[in-house]
Design an enzyme around this catalytic site. Structure first.
Site, PDB file in Angstrom:
ATOM      1  CE  LYS A  24      47.029  33.761  38.836  1.00 57.73           C
ATOM      2  NZ  LYS A  24      46.229  32.821  39.461  1.00 57.73           N
ATOM      3  CG  HIS A  27      39.048  34.083  32.477  1.00 55.85           C
ATOM      4  ND1 HIS A  27      40.401  34.080  33.042  1.00 55.85           N
ATOM      5  CD2 HIS A  27      38.501  33.272  33.382  1.00 55.85           C
ATOM      6  CE1 HIS A  27      40.437  33.585  34.163  1.00 55.85           C
ATOM      7  NE2 HIS A  27      39.134  33.172  34.364  1.00 55.85           N
ATOM      8  CG  HIS A  58      44.477  34.303  30.981  1.00 54.79           C
ATOM      9  ND1 HIS A  58      44.069  32.836  30.705  1.00 54.79           N
ATOM     10  CD2 HIS A  58      44.113  34.134  32.553  1.00 54.79           C
ATOM     11  CE1 HIS A  58      43.751  32.283  31.646  1.00 54.79           C
ATOM     12  NE2 HIS A  58      43.742  33.010  32.955  1.00 54.79           N
TER      13      HIS A  58
HETATM   14  N1  ARG Z   1      37.596  32.369  38.581  1.00 54.19           N
HETATM   15  C1  ARG Z   1      37.437  31.241  38.403  1.00 54.19           C
HETATM   16  C2  ARG Z   1      38.734  30.803  37.191  1.00 54.19           C
HETATM   17  O1  ARG Z   1      39.190  31.539  36.520  1.00 54.19           O
HETATM   18  C3  ARG Z   1      36.303  30.856  37.392  1.00 54.19           C
HETATM   19  C4  ARG Z   1      34.856  31.083  38.164  1.00 54.19           C
HETATM   20  C5  ARG Z   1      34.000  30.109  37.832  1.00 54.19           C
HETATM   21  N2  ARG Z   1      32.858  30.074  38.615  1.00 54.19           N
HETATM   22  C6  ARG Z   1      32.286  29.423  39.592  1.00 54.19           C
HETATM   23  N3  ARG Z   1      31.250  29.805  40.095  1.00 54.19           N
HETATM   24  N4  ARG Z   1      33.114  28.747  40.220  1.00 54.19           N
HETATM   25  O2  ARG Z   1      39.092  29.693  37.327  1.00 54.19           O
END
Ligand code: ARG
Length: 589
Positions: free
Chosen positions: A135, A141, A138
């Site tokens: 992805k 993040h 965006h």
């Molecule tokens: N990749 C996940 C998202 O975009 C966020 C990860 C956050 N960190 C974790 N340890 N869950 O939603």
């Protein structure tokens, strides 16, 4: 007089001596209880009287008011005032002594001013950014990346042993869909050429087709199971998608000036580690069956159950988080492990952190979710429909091109315009996210965030550049520009007179500078970068008020020297503060 020719009082020691005369308690004991109030308007130092209450059999406020009275009656010249406020005696230094002390502290410490070393011997893991493979990077993040990096900077500055982790979203059912779509409708060249855009197109296509032909979902699921079982073909394609995605992510990180100690995808927490989680939960009697899946019941904590294993045996986001936390503790023995993510994931974090606590790990108390609010656009929320997202790369480009327009208008002859525009445009974007308390939504408004004279990054940068320019002009053309050395030289020798900075405007500037270290500490304690961002705005405003009212370079000595020293101190603090926020401090703009 010390080597710099100024009288440097060690105020806490001297205060402890004064207090000792009146309380008959040992100096060392008193010295450690002297505090620095969060805002020096309340006092430069404070002495809490709770500890004396038992011994003297009086209430703390009564002790404070008697003590203040006694000290006032026989006040040493460096002390401006002793005043009781509730259970505290608050102390104000005499203005000249204060000016001397603050200028000496900041110019002597230079880039270390504010680095209190309180974190020494403590380990902190800060996890942030964590975008999803295949992805685009965006806007969802951007907040975690900016806030996380700032916390990372702050803790390092305070002496903590920090490990920054990027927990990439590289595992889950979406990869089964993507592989199905790629094998049916994709081709290698297109993917290599268009990178993530092509992966997104394939993903969207999968959903469109699966709406018509639901059997595609079964095909996708079978790929997920194959991947979990180590199937080579699917893992090779997946690996390639991961690498491709990293190209875009790395471009973003380069421009944001971010690097991680550890980049580790969720895929790492697979197989044995996951089995261990389920096994431990089972042994502790925490695991329950529910419609074929395994869950941990959290009803007693007013939360929905935590899903640990899917009915088809597939593992989940939650389970990977639990496994990752266990693994991080093993590796880093952290005192704290922070997770910076959007507020919408708060329940997820509360749930799995509760599960880890129930598992009985003593370090569970060190886990902390640091949520933040989202971006709001003029026309309501940003759209996150399938494939339709705001790319951070595009935002960065826009920030920079808009800044370049402003520079072309304001300062068309500037050297290195492109580079400065990059520093200012991206700095503006960062500052905008950091200026309010984390949890508040951030209003996205280009004009406001790029303005050179609002509560903005460019305003702080501009003030820093102004201070640099004043200092530079004070030097002869051939001398090397070392602002740190210049600052120290200015306050050395007998011609420096701190009395000349005791007027309201310069004094206000120094008061804010004096409070800077305490603000960094506060920001670290409550995970709130805005405390630093706002303090920098206050400093920039106070210095500009001073600058507009008083001449500096055109002034005669010794006034000129004193005002230049003040300018040198301002430059240092603005630079350090911007650095903590991850923002560049160009010397001209
Ligand atoms: N990749 C996940 C998202 O975009 C966020 C990860 C956050 N960190 C974790 N340890 N869950 O939603």
């Amino acid at each position: 007089m010390d080597e710099y020719g100024i009288k440097r009082l060690d105020f806490t020691k001297s205060l402890a001596e004064v207090l000792s005369t009146h309380t008959k308690l040992p100096k060392a004991e008193l010295e450690i209880s002297i505090e620095t109030p969060p805002d020096s308007k309340l006092g430069h130092f404070a002495f809490p009287c709770y500890g004396l209450a038992k011994k003297l059999k009086k209430s703390p406020p009564a002790i404070a008011s008697e003590l203040a009275e006694k000290i006032e009656a026989n006040r040493p010249s460096w002390l401006g005032e002793a005043r009781s406020t509730g259970p505290y005696v608050n102390f104000f230094l005499n203005r000249t002594a204060f000016v001397n002390a603050v200028l000496f502290e900041v110019l002597d410490a230079g880039p270390e001013y504010g680095a209190n070393g309180k974190g020494e011997g403590q380990s902190i893991v800060v996890e942030y950014s964590s975008p999803n493979i295949a992805k685009h990077f965006h806007i969802g993040h951007l907040g975690t990346t900016i806030i996380g990096k700032t916390l990372d900077n702050i803790y390092r500055f305070l002496g903590y042993d920090v490990t920054s982790i990027n927990h990439l979203g590289d595992w889950g059912t979406q990869f089964g869909k993507l592989i199905t779509a790629y094998l049916k409708w994709g081709n290698e060249d297109e993917v290599n050429k268009k990178e993530i855009s092509e992966l997104v197109r394939l993903y969207v296509k999968f959903h469109e087709e699966a709406d018509k032909d639901p059997s595609l979902n079964d095909e996708a699921r079978s790929w997920v199971i194959k991947m979990q079982d180590g199937d080579e073909e699917s893992l090779r394609i997946w690996q390639w998608f991961c690498e491709l995605s990293m190209y875009e992510f790395e471009r973003v990180y380069d421009r944001l000036d971010i690097s991680f100690d550890l980049v580790r995808g969720e895929s790492y927490y697979n197989g044995k580690m996951m089995e261990d989680v389920a096994e431990t939960l089972d042994k502790k009697g925490l695991l329950k069956e529910s419609e074929g899946a395994k869950i941990v019941d959290l009803e007693a904590f007013n939360m929905p159950p935590s899903l640990i294993l899917r009915s088809d045996g597939g593992t989940l986001y939650t389970t990977r988080d639990i496994a990752a936390a266990i693994d991080r503790y093993k590796t880093f023995k952290f005192d704290k492990c922070l997770y910076v993510t959007g507020n919408e994931q708060s329940l997820h974090f509360a749930q799995w952190m509760k599960v880890v606590e129930l598992m009985g790990y003593p370090w569970a108390g060190g886990l902390e979710h640091i949520p933040y609010g989202m971006y709001l656009f003029e026309k309501g929320k940003m759209s996150t429909r399938r494939g339709d997202v705001i790319k951070v790369e595009d935002l960065l480009d826009e920030a920079v091109s808009k800044t370049l327009e402003i520079i072309n208008e304001k300062n068309p002859d500037l050297n290195n315009k492109e580079r400065v525009a990059e520093q200012v445009g991206i700095g503006a974007l960062k500052f905008n996210k950091l200026y309010n308390s984390r949890i508040k939504d951030t209003v996205f408004d280009w004009d406001r965030m790029l303005s050179f004279d609002g509560e903005t990054g460019p305003y702080v940068q501009y003030t820093h550049a102004r201070a640099c320019s004043v200092l530079k002009k004070s030097l002869s053309a051939e001398s090397r520009m070392d602002f740190g050395a210049l600052g120290l030289a200015l306050i050395s020798g007998s011609s420096f007179d701190a009395d000349l900075l005791a007027d309201d405007e310069p004094f206000e500037v120094l008061r804010i500078i004096h409070d800077f270290p305490a603000k960094i500490q506060d920001a670290a304690e409550v995970y709130e970068p805005y405390i630093i961002a706002r303090h920098l705005i206050a400093l920039a405003q106070a210095y500009n008020a001073f600058y507009h009212k008083h001449q500096i370079l055109a002034e005669e000595e010794p006034v000129r020297r004193a005002r230049l020293a003040l300018t040198a101190a301002v430059r240092q603090v603005l630079k350090t503060g911007l650095g903590l926020l991850g923002i560049a401090a160009p010397v001209v703009m």
